[in-house]
Design a protein around this motif. Structure first.
Motif, PDB file in Angstrom:
ATOM      1  N   GLN A 149       0.828  -1.198   0.000  1.00  0.00           N
ATOM      2  CA  GLN A 149       0.000   0.000   0.000  1.00  0.00           C
ATOM      3  C   GLN A 149       0.868   1.255   0.000  1.00  0.00           C
ATOM      4  N   ILE A 150       1.926   1.239   0.779  1.00  0.00           N
ATOM      5  CA  ILE A 150       2.841   2.381   0.842  1.00  0.00           C
ATOM      6  C   ILE A 150       3.476   2.606  -0.518  1.00  0.00           C
ATOM      7  N   ALA A 151       3.941   1.544  -1.153  1.00  0.00           N
ATOM      8  CA  ALA A 151       4.581   1.675  -2.460  1.00  0.00           C
ATOM      9  C   ALA A 151       3.609   2.259  -3.477  1.00  0.00           C
ATOM     10  N   GLY A 152       2.352   1.856  -3.406  1.00  0.00           N
ATOM     11  CA  GLY A 152       1.352   2.356  -4.323  1.00  0.00           C
ATOM     12  C   GLY A 152       1.041   3.826  -4.137  1.00  0.00           C
ATOM     13  N   LYS A 153       1.128   4.306  -2.912  1.00  0.00           N
ATOM     14  CA  LYS A 153       0.816   5.701  -2.597  1.00  0.00           C
ATOM     15  C   LYS A 153       2.065   6.570  -2.496  1.00  0.00           C
ATOM     16  N   TRP A 154       3.222   6.013  -2.736  1.00  0.00           N
ATOM     17  CA  TRP A 154       4.467   6.732  -2.469  1.00  0.00           C
ATOM     18  C   TRP A 154       4.571   8.044  -3.233  1.00  0.00           C
ATOM     19  N   LYS A 155       4.123   8.072  -4.476  1.00  0.00           N
ATOM     20  CA  LYS A 155       4.225   9.314  -5.247  1.00  0.00           C
ATOM     21  C   LYS A 155       3.427  10.433  -4.582  1.00  0.00           C
ATOM     22  N   GLN A 156       2.285  10.113  -4.038  1.00  0.00           N
ATOM     23  CA  GLN A 156       1.488  11.101  -3.322  1.00  0.00           C
ATOM     24  C   GLN A 156       2.151  11.483  -2.006  1.00  0.00           C
ATOM     25  N   ALA A 166      14.338   5.748  -1.440  1.00  0.00           N
ATOM     26  CA  ALA A 166      13.525   5.188  -0.358  1.00  0.00           C
ATOM     27  C   ALA A 166      12.301   4.451  -0.902  1.00  0.00           C
ATOM     28  N   GLU A 167      11.694   4.968  -1.954  1.00  0.00           N
ATOM     29  CA  GLU A 167      10.538   4.341  -2.603  1.00  0.00           C
ATOM     30  C   GLU A 167       9.485   3.860  -1.623  1.00  0.00           C
ATOM     31  N   GLY A 168       9.319   4.549  -0.523  1.00  0.00           N
ATOM     32  CA  GLY A 168       8.299   4.172   0.442  1.00  0.00           C
ATOM     33  C   GLY A 168       8.703   3.096   1.418  1.00  0.00           C
ATOM     34  N   HIS A 169       9.941   2.633   1.346  1.00  0.00           N
ATOM     35  CA  HIS A 169      10.420   1.619   2.291  1.00  0.00           C
ATOM     36  C   HIS A 169      10.864   2.316   3.568  1.00  0.00           C
ATOM     37  N   LYS A 170      10.265   1.912   4.665  1.00  0.00           N
ATOM     38  CA  LYS A 170      10.540   2.564   5.944  1.00  0.00           C
ATOM     39  C   LYS A 170      12.015   2.519   6.321  1.00  0.00           C
TER      40      LYS A 170
END
Length: 65
Positions: free
Chosen positions: A5-12, A32-36
């Protein structure tokens, strides 16, 4: 929120991350691409935070989504 879900929303979320951590570059956020864990590492590098401090900030940030 799980990793997919994070990866999908990362651009936002990336814009919000730039506001939260202005010292992070677009390249930093792309890496980082949304990876914590990657985001935590970049915050540690740029801000000199301990791993625990950076992790807390990242957890707080992601909890908003």
């Amino acid at each position: 929120m799980n990793t997919d879900q994070i990866a999908g929303k990362w651009k936002q979320m990336k814009g919000e991350a730039k506001i939260a951590w202005g010292k992070l570059t677009d390249d930093d956020l792309d890496i980082a691409e949304g990876h914590k864990d990657k985001l935590t590492g970049k915050i540690q590098e740029r801000y000199g935070r301990t791993k625990e401090e950076a992790q807390r900030e990242v957890d707080d940030f992601f909890s908003r989504y």
